[in-house]
Write a protein that holds these residues in place. Structure first.
Motif, mmCIF file in Angstrom:
data_model
loop_
_atom_site.group_PDB
_atom_site.id
_atom_site.type_symbol
_atom_site.label_atom_id
_atom_site.label_comp_id
_atom_site.label_asym_id
_atom_site.label_seq_id
_atom_site.Cartn_x
_atom_site.Cartn_y
_atom_site.Cartn_z
ATOM 1 N N ALA A 135 6.188 12.956 -10.296
ATOM 2 C CA ALA A 135 6.682 11.581 -10.298
ATOM 3 C C ALA A 135 6.833 11.141 -8.845
ATOM 4 O O ALA A 135 7.379 11.884 -8.021
ATOM 5 C CB ALA A 135 8.020 11.487 -11.032
ATOM 6 N N MET A 136 6.315 9.954 -8.527
ATOM 7 C CA MET A 136 6.356 9.447 -7.157
ATOM 8 C C MET A 136 6.675 7.956 -7.153
ATOM 9 O O MET A 136 6.481 7.259 -8.154
ATOM 10 C CB MET A 136 4.999 9.635 -6.456
ATOM 11 C CG MET A 136 4.541 11.050 -6.256
ATOM 12 S SD MET A 136 2.984 11.100 -5.295
ATOM 13 C CE MET A 136 2.604 12.842 -5.364
ATOM 14 N N ILE A 137 7.141 7.467 -6.008
ATOM 15 C CA ILE A 137 7.264 6.033 -5.796
ATOM 16 C C ILE A 137 5.921 5.514 -5.274
ATOM 17 O O ILE A 137 5.094 6.288 -4.783
ATOM 18 C CB ILE A 137 8.415 5.694 -4.826
ATOM 19 C CG1 ILE A 137 8.165 6.303 -3.441
ATOM 20 C CG2 ILE A 137 9.765 6.143 -5.397
ATOM 21 C CD1 ILE A 137 9.170 5.849 -2.382
ATOM 22 N N PRO A 138 5.662 4.199 -5.354
ATOM 23 C CA PRO A 138 4.362 3.667 -4.924
ATOM 24 C C PRO A 138 3.972 4.046 -3.494
ATOM 25 O O PRO A 138 2.799 4.352 -3.232
ATOM 26 C CB PRO A 138 4.550 2.149 -5.064
ATOM 27 C CG PRO A 138 5.532 2.010 -6.182
ATOM 28 C CD PRO A 138 6.489 3.157 -6.011
ATOM 29 N N LEU A 139 4.917 4.051 -2.560
ATOM 30 C CA LEU A 139 4.597 4.403 -1.172
ATOM 31 C C LEU A 139 4.044 5.817 -1.082
ATOM 32 O O LEU A 139 3.076 6.070 -0.348
ATOM 33 C CB LEU A 139 5.847 4.267 -0.298
ATOM 34 C CG LEU A 139 5.692 4.736 1.160
ATOM 35 C CD1 LEU A 139 4.694 3.852 1.904
ATOM 36 C CD2 LEU A 139 7.047 4.739 1.882
ATOM 37 N N GLN A 140 4.645 6.756 -1.810
ATOM 38 C CA GLN A 140 4.164 8.133 -1.785
ATOM 39 C C GLN A 140 2.744 8.236 -2.336
ATOM 40 O O GLN A 140 1.911 8.974 -1.815
ATOM 41 C CB GLN A 140 5.109 9.035 -2.583
ATOM 42 C CG GLN A 140 6.469 9.236 -1.935
ATOM 43 C CD GLN A 140 7.410 10.025 -2.815
ATOM 44 O OE1 GLN A 140 7.471 9.819 -4.037
ATOM 45 N NE2 GLN A 140 8.159 10.948 -2.228
ATOM 46 N N GLY A 162 9.340 1.022 -8.267
ATOM 47 C CA GLY A 162 8.799 -0.162 -7.603
ATOM 48 C C GLY A 162 7.528 -0.608 -8.292
ATOM 49 O O GLY A 162 6.924 0.125 -9.085
ATOM 50 N N VAL A 163 7.117 -1.834 -7.991
ATOM 51 C CA VAL A 163 5.926 -2.405 -8.610
ATOM 52 C C VAL A 163 4.670 -1.767 -8.021
ATOM 53 O O VAL A 163 4.561 -1.592 -6.803
ATOM 54 C CB VAL A 163 5.880 -3.934 -8.402
ATOM 55 C CG1 VAL A 163 4.582 -4.524 -8.949
ATOM 56 C CG2 VAL A 163 7.090 -4.596 -9.063
ATOM 57 N N VAL A 164 3.718 -1.413 -8.884
ATOM 58 C CA VAL A 164 2.403 -0.951 -8.435
ATOM 59 C C VAL A 164 1.533 -2.186 -8.256
ATOM 60 O O VAL A 164 1.125 -2.817 -9.234
ATOM 61 C CB VAL A 164 1.769 0.004 -9.465
ATOM 62 C CG1 VAL A 164 0.383 0.455 -8.993
ATOM 63 C CG2 VAL A 164 2.665 1.201 -9.705
ATOM 64 N N GLU A 271 2.430 -12.216 -6.156
ATOM 65 C CA GLU A 271 2.313 -11.109 -5.187
ATOM 66 C C GLU A 271 1.189 -10.150 -5.581
ATOM 67 O O GLU A 271 0.487 -9.614 -4.730
ATOM 68 C CB GLU A 271 3.644 -10.357 -5.103
ATOM 69 C CG GLU A 271 4.752 -11.140 -4.418
ATOM 70 C CD GLU A 271 6.132 -10.577 -4.680
ATOM 71 O OE1 GLU A 271 7.117 -11.240 -4.300
ATOM 72 O OE2 GLU A 271 6.243 -9.487 -5.275
ATOM 73 N N GLU A 272 1.030 -9.951 -6.883
ATOM 74 C CA GLU A 272 -0.042 -9.075 -7.366
ATOM 75 C C GLU A 272 -1.408 -9.604 -6.919
ATOM 76 O O GLU A 272 -2.278 -8.851 -6.506
ATOM 77 C CB GLU A 272 0.034 -9.016 -8.892
ATOM 78 C CG GLU A 272 -0.830 -7.948 -9.516
ATOM 79 C CD GLU A 272 -0.604 -7.860 -11.014
ATOM 80 O OE1 GLU A 272 -1.555 -8.160 -11.762
ATOM 81 O OE2 GLU A 272 0.517 -7.516 -11.426
ATOM 82 N N LYS A 273 -1.568 -10.940 -6.977
ATOM 83 C CA LYS A 273 -2.819 -11.556 -6.526
ATOM 84 C C LYS A 273 -3.026 -11.357 -5.030
ATOM 85 O O LYS A 273 -4.147 -11.166 -4.561
ATOM 86 C CB LYS A 273 -2.802 -13.069 -6.812
ATOM 87 C CG LYS A 273 -2.983 -13.468 -8.255
ATOM 88 C CD LYS A 273 -3.077 -14.983 -8.327
ATOM 89 C CE LYS A 273 -3.295 -15.474 -9.740
ATOM 90 N NZ LYS A 273 -3.449 -16.951 -9.773
ATOM 91 N N GLY A 342 14.274 2.684 -1.061
ATOM 92 C CA GLY A 342 13.112 2.074 -0.426
ATOM 93 C C GLY A 342 12.677 0.738 -0.993
ATOM 94 O O GLY A 342 11.699 0.147 -0.520
ATOM 95 N N LYS A 343 13.371 0.215 -2.005
ATOM 96 C CA LYS A 343 12.996 -1.088 -2.553
ATOM 97 C C LYS A 343 13.445 -2.200 -1.604
ATOM 98 O O LYS A 343 14.516 -2.124 -0.994
ATOM 99 C CB LYS A 343 13.655 -1.314 -3.913
ATOM 100 C CG LYS A 343 13.198 -0.371 -4.999
ATOM 101 C CD LYS A 343 13.930 -0.683 -6.294
ATOM 102 C CE LYS A 343 13.620 0.314 -7.380
ATOM 103 N NZ LYS A 343 14.389 0.051 -8.611
ATOM 104 N N ILE A 344 12.620 -3.235 -1.494
ATOM 105 C CA ILE A 344 12.972 -4.373 -0.641
ATOM 106 C C ILE A 344 14.106 -5.169 -1.280
ATOM 107 O O ILE A 344 14.050 -5.510 -2.462
ATOM 108 C CB ILE A 344 11.750 -5.278 -0.416
ATOM 109 C CG1 ILE A 344 10.664 -4.532 0.361
ATOM 110 C CG2 ILE A 344 12.156 -6.550 0.338
ATOM 111 C CD1 ILE A 344 9.351 -5.285 0.462
#
Length: 360
Positions: A135-140, A162-164, A271-273, A342-344
């Protein structure tokens, strides 16, 4: 020491307690101490453990979680991913928070071999072993996919915290590892729904784990029922498109929605776009406006805050957005406010800019 290895298929409770007590006396690394401390807490006579919320929607707080329900969550996850005894799992998240705690609990419940590395942005730098589940966060994940041989090292990665974004998701298509996105929070004992991010079953929707059902409230925010995990129904601030009682598409946070000139804008979807065209951390947020009610602002984390840089960013994104989706202002800051995970922190970041601007 670069990593720790804990074989829960061979360590009974007595041996595990003795091991942790001995290692606490000699370990100098805080991340290792956190692991041993949590295992001892898990094995003590209390029915609950302490956990911290991430602080993404407010001040982080301590809550108590029931061990029996954490075990049930671990069983549900293992059934979904078909865990087996002596599978190798990777712990690269801090056990101070729910995601790290639950990785340890899953390893104990399913009698897995747990490989533990320091919880930083580059978890594969210390890894010399093949892994069945991580299991990882998006940054990892973003940092790790550039490492040659990822597909051979890790069979399945669950991404949470966090959002991918679209940019990262597109990169996963060409990697042999199975990637999934999780939906959940501390209060739901990690995830309650999972989305497939690559491969033949790739999907835009989250599907519930067994025994969990979904409805929505009058804000179209998700409500979660999970009799084995939750003592009562949880009402979230996550706006969703409900497909069925066990499936939904996530649209964004209710507290992030921007009402500009009567049009509701979902920052996360826009943001996804944009994620493929802005190569810096960024987010969109609403700010009070005399004429529009709220105007949408684009904040970008960069050391170059020149007007020319702002014009360059605007030129990059303009072709990909409808007129009503374009930000009315671009603000560039050297550093965003973030949570411990680490979330903004969107509102705190904008508030710090506003406060500094008024003082200057």
């Amino acid at each position: 020491m670069k990593s720790l290895k804990l074989n829960f298929s061979q360590l009974n409770k007595t041996k595990l307690v003795a091991l942790c007590q001995d290692e606490i006396k000699t370990s100098t690394e805080q991340w290792q101490l956190d692991i041993y401390t949590f295992i001892l807490e898990w094995l003590d006579e209390n029915n609950q453990v302490k956990a911290k919320t991430s602080g993404s929607t407010g001040t982080p707080k301590d809550i108590l979680l029931e061990k029996a329900k954490m075990k049930e969550s671990a069983r549900m996850t293992g059934e979904f991913f078909k865990f087996k005894k002596e599978d190798k799992a990777l712990l690269c998240l801090s056990p101070q928070f729910i995601a790290g705690k639950m990785m340890i609990v899953r390893a104990i419940v399913w009698q897995m071999n747990l490989i533990c590395v320091k919880p930083d942005g580059h978890p594969l730098d210390k890894l010399n072993s093949d892994i069945d589940f991580a299991a990882m966060i998006p940054l990892q994940v973003f940092n790790s996919i550039h490492k040659k041989g990822l597909a051979e090292k890790i069979k399945t990665i669950l991404i949470g915290g966090g959002v991918v974004d679209k940019n990262l998701e597109d990169k996963l298509d060409n990697i042999g590892t199975n990637f999934f996105s999780s939906f959940g929070m501390t209060e739901t004992l990690s995830h309650v729904a999972i989305k497939t991010l690559n491969g033949p079953n790739k999907s835009d929707t989250y599907k519930a784990l067994n025994g969990i059902t979904f409805t929505t409230d009058d804000r179209v925010c998700l409500k979660i029922k999970a009799q084995k995990l939750l003592s009562k129904e949880i009402i979230t601030n996550d706006i969703v498109k409900l497909i069925s009682s066990s499936e939904f598409e996530w649209l964004g946070r209710y507290d992030h929605v921007i009402n500009s000139a009567g049009v509701k804008l979902f920052p996360e979807k826009i943001e996804e776009k944009l994620s493929s065209y802005i190569n810096k951390p960024f987010f969109l947020i609403g700010s009070p406006d005399e004429h529009l009610g709220e105007k949408m602002i684009l904040l970008i984390e960069s050391n170059n805050n020149s007007e020319e840089q702002k014009k360059n960013f605007f030129a990059k994104i303009e072709p990909y957005l409808e007129n009503f989706q374009l930000p009315r202002e671009i603000i560039i800051l050297p550093e965003f406010r973030r949570t411990l995970t680490g979330k903004i922190r969107r509102k705190a970041t904008l508030a710090s800019f506003t406060e500094n601007s008024s003082l200057s």
